[in-house]
Write an enzyme that holds these catalytic residues in place. Structure first.
Site, mmCIF file in Angstrom:
data_model
loop_
_atom_site.group_PDB
_atom_site.id
_atom_site.type_symbol
_atom_site.label_atom_id
_atom_site.label_comp_id
_atom_site.label_asym_id
_atom_site.label_seq_id
_atom_site.Cartn_x
_atom_site.Cartn_y
_atom_site.Cartn_z
ATOM 1 N N SER A 2 99.338 42.802 83.235
ATOM 2 C CA SER A 2 98.161 41.943 83.217
ATOM 3 C C SER A 2 98.078 41.347 81.825
ATOM 4 O O SER A 2 98.660 41.896 80.875
ATOM 5 C CB SER A 2 96.896 42.774 83.490
ATOM 6 O OG SER A 2 95.722 42.050 83.174
ATOM 7 N N TYR B 56 91.471 51.024 82.246
ATOM 8 C CA TYR B 56 92.317 50.019 82.873
ATOM 9 C C TYR B 56 93.281 49.418 81.859
ATOM 10 O O TYR B 56 94.499 49.366 82.086
ATOM 11 C CB TYR B 56 91.464 48.919 83.501
ATOM 12 C CG TYR B 56 92.284 47.742 83.987
ATOM 13 C CD1 TYR B 56 93.082 47.854 85.125
ATOM 14 C CD2 TYR B 56 92.296 46.541 83.282
ATOM 15 C CE1 TYR B 56 93.859 46.791 85.553
ATOM 16 C CE2 TYR B 56 93.072 45.477 83.706
ATOM 17 C CZ TYR B 56 93.848 45.603 84.847
ATOM 18 O OH TYR B 56 94.623 44.546 85.268
#
Length: 279
Positions: free
Chosen positions: A133, A146
């Site tokens: 990401s 995360y």
């Protein structure tokens, strides 16, 4: 010529589903893996092999790889896409939830890689594609666990690339920005559940709205963009080590490189609407 074989995890929707279809269009025999097999009928109809797989269950992972080798005799591409976003203040997130986040986003990908590599080494070819990401390069409020998983997978990918290059194996990192999938809604719901009340409530509710608000949804890129990028990477003789694609990915990563820590903190506060002062 032997038909190349690909395994895509997290393929019941979004990026995984689009990637499975893209690789099939490129001539791959595709195995699409996910926990929610009931949601994958469209892939079955398209002629893609569907595998039930929980990346946190070692028996499930081993069974999936064994089935691919028994059926097709090889594996050329592994797309580690399965993952989710667990948001909440560090103070609020339980250690069990933190471990679960790492189990899915990091250890599941690594375990599948471990099982695929012996077959790729035997072939002297293959490509591992790890979906991280832009969150593997930047930080946002209430996303410590995360971001931690994505930073970890970025580092693991770099080390792995050095290890397997002598065997003709590529390691590619895909760094999506904002994509139109279920991810944001699930992450926002988890954030409200975890920190929507108490000391971090103001930050949590502001951040959740930033994730799923209309302005954010309008700017998100389609999953097909990521699928096309993966297709480009696995088709290249010498792919890039990283592809930052999707809304905001390149500019956000650039800003993180350009700004100091404090300056980037301020930039992120402005972008998300989170105040510097406690409510």
């Amino acid at each position: 010529m032997t038909t190349p074989v690909a395994l895509v995890t997290g393929a019941s929707s979004g990026i995984g589903e689009a990637t499975a279809l893209k690789l099939q269009s490129l001539g791959y025999t595709v195995y699409a893996a996910a926990r929610r097999v009931s949601r994958m009928q469209s892939l079955v109809t398209a002629g893609i092999h569907v595998l039930p797989m929980d990346v946190t269950d070692d028996d499930s992972i081993q069974a999936g790889i064994q089935q691919i080798i028994a059926r097709s005799g090889r594996i050329d591409v592994l797309v580690n896409n399965a993952g989710y976003g667990s948001y909440g203040a560090v103070e609020d997130v339980s250690v069990d939830e933190a471990r679960a986040q790492f189990d899915v986003n990091v250890f599941g990908a690594v375990r599948l890689t471990q099982l695929a590599l012996p077959h790729m080494r035997k072939q002297r070819s293959g490509t591992i594609v790890n979906i991280t990401s832009m969150g593997g390069k930047i930080h946002t409020p209430l996303g410590a666990w995360y971001h931690g998983t994505k930073f970890a997978l970025e580092a693991i990918s770099d080390c792995l690339r050095l290890e397997v290059e002598p065997f003709g194996i590529n390691v590619v990192v895909i760094e999506p920005g904002g994509i139109k999938t279920e991810w944001a809604g699930i992450a926002a719901d988890k954030l409200r559940e975890t920190s929507g009340q108490g000391a971090y409530a103001s930050q949590a509710n502001t951040m959740a709205e930033a994730m799923v608000g209309e302005a954010s949804r309008k700017r998100q890129s389609p999953p097909q963009l990521i699928a096309d990028t993966i297709g480009k990477a696995v088709s290249a003789r010498r792919p890039k080590t990283r592809y930052a694609v999707g809304f905001g990915a390149k500019p956000m990563i650039f800003m993180r490189r350009l700004l100091s820590d404090r300056a980037f903190d301020g930039f992120i506060r402005m972008a998300t609407g989170i105040s510097r002062k406690a409510a």
